[in-house]
Motif scaffolding. Structure first.
Motif, PDB file in Angstrom:
ATOM      1  N   LYS A   1      33.138  39.367  34.104  1.00  0.00           N
ATOM      2  CA  LYS A   1      34.157  39.640  35.121  1.00  0.00           C
ATOM      3  C   LYS A   1      33.745  40.802  36.046  1.00  0.00           C
TER       4      LYS A   1
ATOM      5  N   SER B   1      37.061  35.930  40.388  1.00  0.00           N
ATOM      6  CA  SER B   1      37.461  36.185  39.006  1.00  0.00           C
ATOM      7  C   SER B   1      38.342  35.090  38.422  1.00  0.00           C
ATOM      8  N   ILE B   2      39.115  34.385  39.254  1.00  0.00           N
ATOM      9  CA  ILE B   2      40.036  33.407  38.693  1.00  0.00           C
ATOM     10  C   ILE B   2      39.552  31.978  38.915  1.00  0.00           C
ATOM     11  N   MET B   3      39.016  31.717  40.118  1.00  0.00           N
ATOM     12  CA  MET B   3      38.647  30.328  40.378  1.00  0.00           C
ATOM     13  C   MET B   3      37.283  29.960  39.815  1.00  0.00           C
TER      14      MET B   3
ATOM     15  N   LEU C   1      38.017  38.385  45.840  1.00  0.00           N
ATOM     16  CA  LEU C   1      38.031  38.851  44.449  1.00  0.00           C
ATOM     17  C   LEU C   1      38.720  37.832  43.543  1.00  0.00           C
ATOM     18  N   PHE C   2      39.799  37.240  44.043  1.00  0.00           N
ATOM     19  CA  PHE C   2      40.513  36.238  43.239  1.00  0.00           C
ATOM     20  C   PHE C   2      39.630  35.028  42.985  1.00  0.00           C
ATOM     21  N   VAL C   3      38.959  34.587  44.042  1.00  0.00           N
ATOM     22  CA  VAL C   3      38.067  33.433  43.878  1.00  0.00           C
ATOM     23  C   VAL C   3      37.015  33.754  42.820  1.00  0.00           C
TER      24      VAL C   3
ATOM     25  N   LEU D   1      40.843  40.687  48.936  1.00  0.00           N
ATOM     26  CA  LEU D   1      41.622  40.285  47.760  1.00  0.00           C
ATOM     27  C   LEU D   1      41.361  38.834  47.403  1.00  0.00           C
ATOM     28  N   SER D   2      41.350  37.962  48.413  1.00  0.00           N
ATOM     29  CA  SER D   2      41.174  36.545  48.097  1.00  0.00           C
ATOM     30  C   SER D   2      39.763  36.281  47.595  1.00  0.00           C
TER      31      SER D   2
ATOM     32  N   ALA E   1      33.197  40.607  40.084  1.00  0.00           N
ATOM     33  CA  ALA E   1      33.855  41.485  41.060  1.00  0.00           C
ATOM     34  C   ALA E   1      32.805  42.213  41.902  1.00  0.00           C
TER      35      ALA E   1
ATOM     36  N   VAL F   1      43.269  44.253  40.874  1.00  0.00           N
ATOM     37  CA  VAL F   1      44.026  42.991  40.865  1.00  0.00           C
ATOM     38  C   VAL F   1      43.360  41.942  39.983  1.00  0.00           C
ATOM     39  N   VAL F   2      42.086  42.113  39.658  1.00  0.00           N
ATOM     40  CA  VAL F   2      41.469  41.131  38.781  1.00  0.00           C
ATOM     41  C   VAL F   2      41.254  41.713  37.384  1.00  0.00           C
TER      42      VAL F   2
END
Lengths: 363, 258
Positions: free
Chosen positions: A229, A214-216, A210-212, A207-208, A233, A307-308
């Motif tokens: 995006k 897509s978000i960071m 994927l967050f990095v 999860l982290s 992923a 989640v992304v």
């Protein structure tokens, strides 16, 4: 019942086979007091649970009636929802008029997967076929060149799950092999690089990562350099899978005796042919069960992309359930999606089983 | 460790010399395994190397194809000096066959594939030619009927004969044997030794680490006795077995022959 559990002299047994079988079954179920007790307990549990389950699944279920009200009145499952919404469940929010495109993509991927499991088709041409197919899929899903463009944000459902799984694992496998070899390298820089990469990826939850991705990444990359995006992923899933596969493969490499390296070296084989022809085929065969395990986990991990903001099968299911016209039959929907995941994972497990059985007789 | 000196080819290299080791030394950490080895092997010569276990005899022949690295001194094989240059090492390995104690066949490949792999991938031989070549050598070691089987389906003696054939398929100039019969059941030793004798009769340059003294008597041009990482003595087998010069040789022969 009791009579069956009594020990009888062998001579007294009736000779009819059917009765003997029955007797053996009786012995199996009630042979000892504990077995008898367990049989009674489990029997009672089946009697209590199976009929209501069947009633919900089939007898009281709405099977084909397309009217949402039928589902509201019914006590059983609402399978008609799954039919009525199958397009949305399978293809997510992909534009309605263009659904034939993801449908073809799914069929093409499944057909090519089916073709690829035959050992006879394992040639360089198969790799070329896959690359060509992926280009075709990207075009069909994304549009352009005569097809209406569909951004990846509108992709969804089964094709997303299939593309993520196939591409992530397809790329992660060779990358994992390279990482495993790098980690055993005698060159310190190569070895340390592999250790740092593998350990940091393994130390983070998917999860982290994927967050990095897509978000960071958008925070420190200019828009022009930022990949889509979906691609981000995909890269996150690939790196994650590669780190795990690398460790599994390294386990296999360690099982290969020094004599194999020496025999290959003594014949004058350079490093890469030695790995490709002698070491890896044996190492990978040793760890097929563990590899299959990792791959199956990855098939299901693809659903975390929800989640992304990507729509895999599970997110498509949730979206379909949000339709206010229908009572939201979540259990039925997730059973349906679960069945798809099961079919994918189980097929792969059978394939791994086949790979394990073929090949030389072991010592 | 310290780099090997002089990477230039041996000056005035004698074409009749197959292997030349001079003042060759090797350490495993602090342990001095090979001490000032000086040994010259002429083309067509058959050497048997013997000595108690741990004397360094296997390590010495493994230095010849660089399965072990030496730290000091020179090794020149077929006119090429062994250095860290990978290209040269591979060049030497192509021409130097090796047979191991534990056969080391490739268990995931058939016998035929074991034999054709290196000729195809290292010598760039066309597959068909490599297969014909492989069958020729399988006939020579008298097991052509096993070509389609996997190593695990063969007896130890058969596997070792396949291993010899696998080396021969590369058409080597020198053959190294590292205790080829030590892992075999007694009844299989003979078939492997017979194969080695016929090879010796054809004039192959051979270095054999072995305890088979009968074999040494029959084919060796020279017997080399090693102990504690040193060559203690070398002599023609008649001389070696009848009048060993050194006490340690006598002790060893007493132990092994009685």
């Amino acid at each position: 019942m009791k009579a069956l559990s009594l020990p009888m002299p062998a001579e007294a047994l009736p000779r009819r086979v059917r009765f003997t079988a029955l007797l053996r079954l009786g012995k199996l179920l009630f042979g000892t007091p504990l077995n008898g007790l367990l049989t009674v307990l489990f029997g009672a549990m089946l009697v209590v649970t199976v009929p209501p389950m069947l009633r919900w699944l089939i007898i009281d279920a709405v099977l084909f009636d397309p009217d949402p009200d039928a589902c509201r009145e019914a006590v059983g499952a609402c399978w008609s929802f799954v039919y009525a919404k199958s397009g949305q469940l399978l293809f997510g929010i992909y534009p309605l008029a263009e659904r034939w495109r993801p449908a073809i993509v799914c069929l093409v991927i499944l057909a090519l997967l089916g073709w690829s499991v035959r050992p006879a088709s394992w040639t360089a041409r198969l790799l070329a076929l896959w690359i060509a197919t992926l280009a075709f899929i990207v075009w069909l899903m994304g549009g352009g060149f005569g097809l209406a463009e569909v951004p990846t944000a509108s992709w969804g459902g089964l094709p997303v799950t299939l593309i993520l799984t196939v591409v992530a694992i397809g790329i992660a496998f060779p990358v994992g092999i390279l990482l495993a070899l790098a980690r055993r390298s005698t060159m310190p820089a190569v070895r340390i690089g592999a250790v740092v990469l593998i350990e940091s990826v393994r130390g983070l939850p998917l999860l982290s990562i994927l967050f990095v991705a897509s978000i960071m990444m958008p925070l420190f990359l200019p828009e022009a350099l930022l990949p889509d995006k979906f691609v981000r992923a995909l890269v996150a899933l690939t790196i994650f899978a590669a780190a795990y596969l690398a460790e599994v493969i390294r386990g296999g490499l360690q099982a290969i005796s020094k004599g194999q390296y020496e025999a290959a070296a003594a014949l004058g084989l350079p490093f890469w042919p030695m790995q490709y022809l002698i070491i890896l085929p044996q190492a990978i065969r040793v760890v097929i069960p563990a590899l299959a395990n990792t791959v199956i986990v990855m098939i299901k991990n693809t659903s975390l992309v929800l989640v992304v903001g990507l729509f895999d099968l599970i997110s498509s299911g949730k979206a379909a359930l949000a339709d206010p016209e229908w009572p939201s039959p979540a259990a039925e929907t997730f059973l349906f999606i679960g069945a798809i995941f099961f079919a994918l994972s189980f097929s792969f497990a059978r394939f791994a089983d086949f790979l394990e059985r073929r090949g030389p007789v072991s010592h | 460790m310290s780099a090997s000196p002089a990477s230039i080819p041996a000056p005035f290299a004698d074409p009749t010399i197959a292997i030349e080791m001079s003042e060759m030394n090797k350490w495993y950490g602090a342990f001095h395994v090979l001490r000032d080895i000086d040994l010259t092997v002429r083309r067509g010569e058959r050497l048997v190397i013997c000595g108690p276990s741990g004397s360094g005899k296997s390590t010495m022949i493994r230095c010849i194809n660089r399965l072990e690295e030496h730290q000091r001194g020179r090794i020149v094989v077929d006119g090429v000096e062994l250095t860290n240059d990978l290209k040269r090492i591979e060049e030497i390995r192509r021409d130097v066959g090796m047979v191991f104690q534990h056969f080391n066949l490739f268990p995931h490949l058939t016998i035929l594939e074991n034999l054709t792999l290196a000729p195809i991938w290292v010598r760039r031989m066309p597959r068909r030619e490599a297969e014909e070549n492989a069958m020729f050598y399988l006939e020579r070691v008298r097991i052509p009927d096993q070509a389609g089987k996997y190593p695990g389906q063969l007896s130890g003696g058969q596997q070792q004969r396949v291993a010899i054939a696998r080396s021969l398929c590369m058409n080597p100039k020198i053959m190294l044997f590292d205790e080829p019969t030590s892992a075999l059941d007694p009844e299989m030793v003979k078939e492997v030794l017979e194969t080695m004798v016929s090879l010796a009769e054809e004039g192959m340059t051979m270095l054999c680490v072995t305890h088979e003294m009968g074999f040494a008597r029959q084919v060796a041009d020279r017997v080399v006795f090693m102990d504690h990482g040193q060559i203690i003595e070398e002599a023609h087998p008649d001389e070696f077995f009848k009048n060993p010069r050194h006490d340690r040789t006598r002790l060893f022969l007493n132990q092994i022959l009685n």
